[in-house]
Design a protein around this motif. Structure first.
Motif, PDB file in Angstrom:
ATOM      1  N   THR A   1       0.857  -1.190   0.000  1.00 53.20           N
ATOM      2  CA  THR A   1       0.000   0.000   0.000  1.00 53.20           C
ATOM      3  C   THR A   1       0.889   1.235   0.000  1.00 53.20           C
ATOM      4  O   THR A   1       2.079   1.161   0.343  1.00 53.20           O
ATOM      5  CB  THR A   1      -0.896   0.021   1.243  1.00 53.20           C
ATOM      6  OG1 THR A   1      -0.061   0.172   2.407  1.00 53.20           O
ATOM      7  CG2 THR A   1      -1.711  -1.265   1.371  1.00 53.20           C
ATOM      8  N   PRO A   2       0.354   2.387  -0.371  1.00 52.23           N
ATOM      9  CA  PRO A   2       1.157   3.626  -0.303  1.00 52.23           C
ATOM     10  C   PRO A   2       1.743   3.864   1.085  1.00 52.23           C
ATOM     11  O   PRO A   2       2.887   4.327   1.213  1.00 52.23           O
ATOM     12  CB  PRO A   2       0.155   4.712  -0.683  1.00 52.23           C
ATOM     13  CG  PRO A   2      -0.836   4.009  -1.564  1.00 52.23           C
ATOM     14  CD  PRO A   2      -0.961   2.641  -0.978  1.00 52.23           C
ATOM     15  N   GLU A   3       0.968   3.531   2.124  1.00 54.57           N
ATOM     16  CA  GLU A   3       1.455   3.703   3.497  1.00 54.57           C
ATOM     17  C   GLU A   3       2.637   2.774   3.779  1.00 54.57           C
ATOM     18  O   GLU A   3       3.609   3.167   4.448  1.00 54.57           O
ATOM     19  CB  GLU A   3       0.324   3.441   4.493  1.00 54.57           C
ATOM     20  CG  GLU A   3      -0.781   4.488   4.499  1.00 54.57           C
ATOM     21  CD  GLU A   3      -1.753   4.329   3.326  1.00 54.57           C
ATOM     22  OE1 GLU A   3      -1.697   3.270   2.625  1.00 54.57           O
ATOM     23  OE2 GLU A   3      -2.531   5.261   3.083  1.00 54.57           O
ATOM     24  N   GLN A   4       2.554   1.541   3.286  1.00 53.83           N
ATOM     25  CA  GLN A   4       3.649   0.600   3.482  1.00 53.83           C
ATOM     26  C   GLN A   4       4.916   1.053   2.744  1.00 53.83           C
ATOM     27  O   GLN A   4       6.021   0.940   3.271  1.00 53.83           O
ATOM     28  CB  GLN A   4       3.232  -0.796   3.001  1.00 53.83           C
ATOM     29  CG  GLN A   4       2.225  -1.484   3.915  1.00 53.83           C
ATOM     30  CD  GLN A   4       1.714  -2.786   3.324  1.00 53.83           C
ATOM     31  OE1 GLN A   4       1.460  -2.865   2.117  1.00 53.83           O
ATOM     32  NE2 GLN A   4       1.551  -3.787   4.164  1.00 53.83           N
ATOM     33  N   GLU A   5       4.738   1.547   1.528  1.00 52.81           N
ATOM     34  CA  GLU A   5       5.888   2.049   0.779  1.00 52.81           C
ATOM     35  C   GLU A   5       6.560   3.202   1.517  1.00 52.81           C
ATOM     36  O   GLU A   5       7.790   3.272   1.615  1.00 52.81           O
ATOM     37  CB  GLU A   5       5.441   2.499  -0.619  1.00 52.81           C
ATOM     38  CG  GLU A   5       5.073   1.354  -1.553  1.00 52.81           C
ATOM     39  CD  GLU A   5       4.643   1.839  -2.918  1.00 52.81           C
ATOM     40  OE1 GLU A   5       4.501   3.073  -3.093  1.00 52.81           O
ATOM     41  OE2 GLU A   5       4.447   0.997  -3.811  1.00 52.81           O
ATOM     42  N   LYS A   6       5.733   4.114   2.036  1.00 54.30           N
ATOM     43  CA  LYS A   6       6.265   5.257   2.784  1.00 54.30           C
ATOM     44  C   LYS A   6       7.017   4.790   4.017  1.00 54.30           C
ATOM     45  O   LYS A   6       8.099   5.302   4.347  1.00 54.30           O
ATOM     46  CB  LYS A   6       5.119   6.190   3.172  1.00 54.30           C
ATOM     47  CG  LYS A   6       5.571   7.452   3.900  1.00 54.30           C
ATOM     48  CD  LYS A   6       4.386   8.350   4.216  1.00 54.30           C
ATOM     49  CE  LYS A   6       4.851   9.600   4.983  1.00 54.30           C
ATOM     50  NZ  LYS A   6       3.714  10.492   5.320  1.00 54.30           N
ATOM     51  N   TYR A   7       6.467   3.795   4.712  1.00 49.68           N
ATOM     52  CA  TYR A   7       7.101   3.267   5.916  1.00 49.68           C
ATOM     53  C   TYR A   7       8.472   2.668   5.603  1.00 49.68           C
ATOM     54  O   TYR A   7       9.454   2.896   6.313  1.00 49.68           O
ATOM     55  CB  TYR A   7       6.201   2.212   6.560  1.00 49.68           C
ATOM     56  CG  TYR A   7       6.803   1.535   7.767  1.00 49.68           C
ATOM     57  CD1 TYR A   7       6.764   2.142   9.020  1.00 49.68           C
ATOM     58  CD2 TYR A   7       7.414   0.292   7.650  1.00 49.68           C
ATOM     59  CE1 TYR A   7       7.332   1.522  10.130  1.00 49.68           C
ATOM     60  CE2 TYR A   7       7.986  -0.341   8.744  1.00 49.68           C
ATOM     61  CZ  TYR A   7       7.937   0.287   9.984  1.00 49.68           C
ATOM     62  OH  TYR A   7       8.496  -0.329  11.080  1.00 49.68           O
ATOM     63  N   LEU A   8       8.542   1.895   4.531  1.00 57.61           N
ATOM     64  CA  LEU A   8       9.791   1.228   4.180  1.00 57.61           C
ATOM     65  C   LEU A   8      10.864   2.197   3.673  1.00 57.61           C
ATOM     66  O   LEU A   8      12.055   1.892   3.719  1.00 57.61           O
ATOM     67  CB  LEU A   8       9.533   0.155   3.108  1.00 57.61           C
ATOM     68  CG  LEU A   8       8.726  -1.058   3.562  1.00 57.61           C
ATOM     69  CD1 LEU A   8       8.407  -1.964   2.394  1.00 57.61           C
ATOM     70  CD2 LEU A   8       9.479  -1.838   4.647  1.00 57.61           C
ATOM     71  N   GLU A   9      10.447   3.368   3.202  1.00 62.30           N
ATOM     72  CA  GLU A   9      11.390   4.358   2.699  1.00 62.30           C
ATOM     73  C   GLU A   9      11.813   5.367   3.777  1.00 62.30           C
ATOM     74  O   GLU A   9      12.671   6.208   3.533  1.00 62.30           O
ATOM     75  CB  GLU A   9      10.778   5.105   1.518  1.00 62.30           C
ATOM     76  CG  GLU A   9      10.589   4.228   0.284  1.00 62.30           C
ATOM     77  CD  GLU A   9       9.768   4.911  -0.794  1.00 62.30           C
ATOM     78  OE1 GLU A   9       9.326   6.065  -0.554  1.00 62.30           O
ATOM     79  OE2 GLU A   9       9.575   4.299  -1.863  1.00 62.30           O
ATOM     80  N   SER A  10      11.186   5.269   4.938  1.00 63.85           N
ATOM     81  CA  SER A  10      11.434   6.260   5.993  1.00 63.85           C
ATOM     82  C   SER A  10      12.350   5.726   7.073  1.00 63.85           C
ATOM     83  O   SER A  10      12.420   4.524   7.316  1.00 63.85           O
ATOM     84  CB  SER A  10      10.103   6.683   6.626  1.00 63.85           C
ATOM     85  OG  SER A  10      10.316   7.553   7.724  1.00 63.85           O
ATOM     86  N   TRP A  11      13.074   6.660   7.732  1.00 62.42           N
ATOM     87  CA  TRP A  11      13.908   6.267   8.863  1.00 62.42           C
ATOM     88  C   TRP A  11      13.153   6.408  10.185  1.00 62.42           C
ATOM     89  O   TRP A  11      13.604   5.939  11.213  1.00 62.42           O
ATOM     90  CB  TRP A  11      15.175   7.122   8.910  1.00 62.42           C
ATOM     91  CG  TRP A  11      14.925   8.607   9.059  1.00 62.42           C
ATOM     92  CD1 TRP A  11      14.756   9.504   8.045  1.00 62.42           C
ATOM     93  CD2 TRP A  11      14.780   9.332  10.276  1.00 62.42           C
ATOM     94  NE1 TRP A  11      14.530  10.755   8.551  1.00 62.42           N
ATOM     95  CE2 TRP A  11      14.555  10.697   9.931  1.00 62.42           C
ATOM     96  CE3 TRP A  11      14.848   9.004  11.623  1.00 62.42           C
ATOM     97  CZ2 TRP A  11      14.367  11.687  10.867  1.00 62.42           C
ATOM     98  CZ3 TRP A  11      14.664  10.010  12.558  1.00 62.42           C
ATOM     99  CH2 TRP A  11      14.424  11.328  12.192  1.00 62.42           C
ATOM    100  N   GLU A  12      11.982   7.012  10.105  1.00 66.21           N
ATOM    101  CA  GLU A  12      11.219   7.224  11.319  1.00 66.21           C
ATOM    102  C   GLU A  12      10.395   5.999  11.680  1.00 66.21           C
ATOM    103  O   GLU A  12       9.996   5.228  10.821  1.00 66.21           O
ATOM    104  CB  GLU A  12      10.293   8.425  11.157  1.00 66.21           C
ATOM    105  CG  GLU A  12      11.048   9.749  10.967  1.00 66.21           C
ATOM    106  CD  GLU A  12      10.110  10.924  10.771  1.00 66.21           C
ATOM    107  OE1 GLU A  12       8.934  10.686  10.447  1.00 66.21           O
ATOM    108  OE2 GLU A  12      10.557  12.065  10.947  1.00 66.21           O
ATOM    109  N   VAL A  13      10.090   5.838  12.967  1.00 64.19           N
ATOM    110  CA  VAL A  13       9.273   4.724  13.432  1.00 64.19           C
ATOM    111  C   VAL A  13       7.823   4.972  13.044  1.00 64.19           C
ATOM    112  O   VAL A  13       7.322   6.084  13.242  1.00 64.19           O
ATOM    113  CB  VAL A  13       9.400   4.554  14.960  1.00 64.19           C
ATOM    114  CG1 VAL A  13       8.480   3.443  15.428  1.00 64.19           C
ATOM    115  CG2 VAL A  13      10.835   4.265  15.340  1.00 64.19           C
TER     116      VAL A  13
END
Length: 416
Positions: A404-416
């Motif tokens: 999902t877009p949210e999952q992609e964002k999570y995997l590309e981010s360094w934040e928790v």
């Protein structure tokens, strides 16, 4: 038919049956034809193929023809050409220079004849075309746009040329694609090696000691399938990391000198020379069987064996028996050449569908990017690997999840 050098044109009908049978199980090549056939991205280009010449290779050649290329085919091993398939390709208006069982000198003549056709693009398996273009036939190299290399041994040779600054044109290391080495080297070699051994010897594998030299992707596949057939597997390695991996996969690990005393069947898959030497052979049990699944016939020291054996005879089709000076007999399959092709039909069709799809798409990539590519060895672009995997899954009727877009964002981010 004026140029081709083949054994017997009258064999073409049997060869065409093999080609058509393979085509039924090659959905990825068929998909490439559907997507690129009208565009004909290889129009006007002369393509030389030096790959084990059997039915799957024939379908690659026919696809490249459908994409607009003029195709010239030869073998990549003197014992892996299937003469009926060669004849069928000539019947389909593709020039072929290959006959099964020729001497090494004649094999290289066929390679040269293939290159003497104003070749623009090469598809190599083991690096023999590349070798000629950098040695005896440098006069033909300036026209080459680039090419692709199928196997580990060939990529090693390319890397050596690149390291020395001698590589004359860009090459794609097809072997390094995930959809090649994960499946072709491991599953394809594993199944086809045992196909060659079992159909040639007709002996039981269960309960026997099988010695596998080399624990790369090919060796892993061979060892795993030997285990599945009930064999007791010993792995011989020079790489400490691969040796630990073999040990943790449940196999015994030891030096060849010790394994030689225990093995019933020996299989080399290293890409190196003199893996099994005469000193090892003298230690072997009476009746031991030796074969090779590496690209070149240098892994078993056949030359010394021929010289020092008391007697050599044909024990069975594709098997030579040797009587040693100590009175023991050992047996070598297919003269120490690639057992899965010299004594069988090579990798399963569906496996080569993936590998040859990468060859075809990489060839298109080289042509489309010819002005950008330097004289280097390149990995297969990720989009080609993914395309092949996606088409393969569709052909199997398998659907997988997407991020999902949210999952992609999570995997590309360094934040928790």
């Amino acid at each position: 038919m004026l140029l081709s050098i083949i054994k017997d044109y009258s064999l073409w009908e049997e060869g065409l049956k093999k080609i058509n049978w393979a085509k039924r199980f090659m959905p990825i090549l068929n998909q490439i034809k559907e997507e690129y056939g009208a565009k004909k991205p290889l129009t006007g280009l002369n393509v030389a193929i030096s790959v084990h010449l059997e039915a799957k290779t024939a379908n690659l050649a026919l696809l490249l023809k459908d994409l607009g290329a003029n195709v010239f085919v030869t073998g990549s091993n003197p014992l892996s050409t299937q003469d009926d398939v060669a004849s069928a390709l000539v019947h389909e208006s593709i020039e072929v220079f290959a006959i099964r069982g020729v001497e090494t000198s004649e094999y290289f003549v066929h390679l040269e004849k293939t290159l003497e056709n104003n070749i623009d693009l090469i598809i190599d398996d083991g690096g023999d075309l590349t070798y000629l273009l950098h040695t005896k036939r440098q006069d033909l190299a300036s026209r080459i746009i680039g090419g692709c290399e199928e196997t580990t041994t060939g990529v090693i040779r390319l890397r050596a040329l690149e390291k020395e600054g001698k590589l004359k044109f860009p090459m794609i290391a097809v072997n390094n694609a995930f959809c090649k080495h994960l499946f072709d080297n491991r599953i394809g070699t594993g199944q086809s090696t045992w196909d060659g051994i079992m159909r040639t010897t007709n002996i039981t594998v269960a309960g026997k000691y099988v010695v596998v030299a080399g624990y790369g992707f090919c060796g892993k596949g061979i060892a795993k399938r030997a285990q599945g057939l009930g064999a007791k597997v010993i792995v011989v390695e020079v790489d400490p990391i691969k040796a630990i991996e073999a040990y943790m996969d449940g196999f015994e690990v030891m030096k060849m000198q010790e394994a030689a005393k225990l093995g019933d069947i020996f299989i080399t898959a290293t890409g190196c020379k003199d893996v099994i030497r005469y000193e090892h052979i003298l230690q072997m049990r009476d009746g031991a069987i030796l074969c090779n699944s590496g690209h070149f016939n240098v892994e078993i020291d056949i030359a010394t064996l021929d010289k020092k054996a008391v007697k050599k005879y044909e024990a069975r089709k594709n098997i030579h028996g040797y009587v040693l000076e100590n009175g023991k007999e050992i047996f070598v399959i297919a003269e120490g050449r690639l057992v899965n092709l010299a004594a069988a039909d090579g990798h399963p069709i569906e496996i080569m569908d993936m590998s040859f799809a990468i060859q075809a798409l990489s060839s298109i990539y080289v042509v489309q990017n010819r002005k950008k590519l330097e004289n280097r060895v390149y990995n297969v672009p990720e989009e080609i690997d993914r395309f092949v995997a996606e088409v393969k899954l569709r052909s199997l009727g398998i659907e997988i999840d997407k991020l999902t877009p949210e999952q992609e964002k999570y995997l590309e981010s360094w934040e928790v």
